[in-house]
Design an enzyme around this catalytic site. Sequence first.
Site, PDB file in Angstrom:
ATOM      1  N   ASN A   7      77.619  50.046  66.985  1.00 30.31           N
ATOM      2  CA  ASN A   7      76.114  50.090  67.907  1.00 30.31           C
ATOM      3  C   ASN A   7      75.140  49.936  66.653  1.00 30.31           C
ATOM      4  OD1 ASN A   7      74.036  50.389  69.328  1.00 30.31           O
ATOM      5  ND2 ASN A   7      74.686  52.071  70.628  1.00 30.31           N
ATOM      6  N   ARG A  90      77.952  46.485  70.650  1.00 31.27           N
ATOM      7  CA  ARG A  90      76.908  46.933  71.732  1.00 31.27           C
ATOM      8  C   ARG A  90      75.936  45.678  71.475  1.00 31.27           C
ATOM      9  NH1 ARG A  90      72.247  50.700  72.478  1.00 31.27           N
ATOM     10  NH2 ARG A  90      71.965  50.606  74.705  1.00 31.27           N
ATOM     11  N   HIS A 179      71.922  50.226  80.115  1.00 28.90           N
ATOM     12  CA  HIS A 179      73.140  51.413  80.090  1.00 28.90           C
ATOM     13  C   HIS A 179      74.393  50.889  80.813  1.00 28.90           C
ATOM     14  CE1 HIS A 179      69.351  54.061  79.982  1.00 28.90           C
ATOM     15  NE2 HIS A 179      69.787  53.819  78.685  1.00 28.90           N
ATOM     16  N   LEU A 209      71.440  60.240  82.351  1.00 29.76           N
ATOM     17  CA  LEU A 209      70.241  60.942  81.884  1.00 29.76           C
ATOM     18  C   LEU A 209      70.208  61.320  80.276  1.00 29.76           C
ATOM     19  CD1 LEU A 209      69.778  63.680  84.976  1.00 29.76           C
ATOM     20  CD2 LEU A 209      68.511  61.145  84.580  1.00 29.76           C
ATOM     21  N   ASN A 211      67.769  60.266  76.494  1.00 29.83           N
ATOM     22  CA  ASN A 211      66.334  60.168  76.254  1.00 29.83           C
ATOM     23  C   ASN A 211      65.988  58.942  77.061  1.00 29.83           C
ATOM     24  OD1 ASN A 211      63.792  60.531  74.612  1.00 29.83           O
ATOM     25  ND2 ASN A 211      64.269  58.551  73.620  1.00 29.83           N
ATOM     26  N   ARG A 241      59.262  57.478  77.929  1.00 28.95           N
ATOM     27  CA  ARG A 241      59.060  56.246  78.890  1.00 28.95           C
ATOM     28  C   ARG A 241      58.415  56.824  79.951  1.00 28.95           C
ATOM     29  NH1 ARG A 241      64.297  52.855  77.344  1.00 28.95           N
ATOM     30  NH2 ARG A 241      64.704  54.468  76.249  1.00 28.95           N
ATOM     31  N   MET A 283      64.758  67.702  76.259  1.00 28.69           N
ATOM     32  CA  MET A 283      64.915  68.473  77.251  1.00 28.69           C
ATOM     33  C   MET A 283      65.185  69.822  77.002  1.00 28.69           C
ATOM     34  SD  MET A 283      64.505  68.155  80.636  1.00 28.69           S
ATOM     35  CE  MET A 283      64.727  66.450  81.058  1.00 28.69           C
ATOM     36  N   ARG A 284      65.923  70.463  75.996  1.00 27.73           N
ATOM     37  CA  ARG A 284      66.377  71.719  75.691  1.00 27.73           C
ATOM     38  C   ARG A 284      65.171  72.391  75.426  1.00 27.73           C
ATOM     39  NH1 ARG A 284      70.698  69.766  71.331  1.00 27.73           N
ATOM     40  NH2 ARG A 284      68.919  68.317  70.929  1.00 27.73           N
ATOM     41  N   GLY A 330      73.759  62.711  77.913  1.00 33.70           N
ATOM     42  CA  GLY A 330      73.386  64.073  77.144  1.00 33.70           C
ATOM     43  C   GLY A 330      72.703  65.170  78.265  1.00 33.70           C
ATOM     44  N   GLY A 332      72.349  64.709  81.700  1.00 31.85           N
ATOM     45  CA  GLY A 332      73.270  64.688  82.975  1.00 31.85           C
ATOM     46  C   GLY A 332      74.342  65.493  82.936  1.00 31.85           C
ATOM     47  N   GLU A 384      80.545  55.526  75.864  1.00 34.41           N
ATOM     48  CA  GLU A 384      80.220  53.994  75.809  1.00 34.41           C
ATOM     49  C   GLU A 384      81.326  53.472  74.851  1.00 34.41           C
ATOM     50  OE1 GLU A 384      75.908  53.353  76.581  1.00 34.41           O
ATOM     51  OE2 GLU A 384      75.867  55.518  75.514  1.00 34.41           O
TER      52      GLU A 384
END
Length: 398
Positions: A7, A90, A179, A209, A211, A241, A283-284, A330, A332, A384
């Site tokens: 990737n 990818r 995705h 879910l 970044n 975003r 999110m953390r 990550g 989700g 992935e």
Amino acid sequence: MNILVINSGSSSIKYQLIKMPEETVAASGLVERIGLDGALIHYKSGDFKLTKEVDVPDHETGLLKITTYLLDKEFGVISDKDNIQVVGHRVVHGGKTFSETVEVTEEVKEKIKSVFPLAPLHNPHNLKGIEVAEKVFDKAKQVAVFDTAFFQTMPQKAYQYAIPKKFLEENDVRAYGFHGTSHKYVSEQAIAYLDRHEFPSSKIITVHLGNGCSITAIKDGKAIDHSLGLGPANGLIMGTRAGDIDQSVIFFLIDKLGYTAEQVNNILLKESGMYGLTGYSDMRDIEEKSAEGDEDCRLALYMNGYRIKKYIGSYIAAMNGVDAIVFTAGIGENSSVIRKIVCDDMDFLGLQLDPRKNAVRGKTVRAVNLPEASLKILVVPTNEELEIAKQSFAVVTK
């Protein structure tokens, strides 16, 4: 068969060496900060882990470094670079040209180049990874796996925009989706978990879910609608975003506040989302600050969950029902907070979260709904790289 999955990003190369068809990971890692001071290479094989600062001026050097580690007599996993028979890449955007995974040819590379305008931040680096791999692994087959391919099954009523038709017909302006490797992988895992004998006709909503965020309606294994479009900017609220936004806001920023189109694009892609709402993109951090009483962070969490709820409702309507809601990637997979916000006050749909199960982390497919709930809530770890390896293996062995 050894398949090296790559990737390639603007300043990084994420990689895994996967043995197929066993689906076992022999080695994995990341080269980051390519072209910058303090470049790092991360390498893992079994219990062995290594992180080292190295000089990596370009992607070719980065791939050669990866090869050196794979060949190392002490901790390497292959004896010769020709032991890698396939390199799976990818590629973010395949436009309308690619509806499936393909072996790379000169024609394929030209077509990837032709859709640079649709993914200017990703496709050039993806193609660079292919070109470098062709030189480094000159005897291996190169395979391109497209993020957009999974969404080629969307009907025209879902992918066409309500703007003059000429933009679709002449310029290929439409929703493509992103995705795709993740949504395909987790939907197949979810359908297998549900057991097709019980659900012969499946209706799945997958919620990716990280970044970057997206949500897909999947009927009988095929995508019928998806939240991302021409580019990976709309739909759900993401790390930086904005997601869905009234286009009038764009013209207000340009016409009334004097921002340039480039500045507005930068704001919507890099300064908005959870970062724009809170000053944090991870999110953390946001969950921690919310628990400490930060009202901006608390509101942002509920805005995030509310947007997901709306998409779930619309996709249930589009499919005339649903068998399972699937959380992945990550956030989700790891955020019990977001899953709770999304599932709260959705019991009219049969969506009933089990607080005890929701609080437990795991690395396998698991249900987090109450036993008596009529609708499954699943957490499915995405993979992935494995999906790219599976598709690459299928192409070269068919």
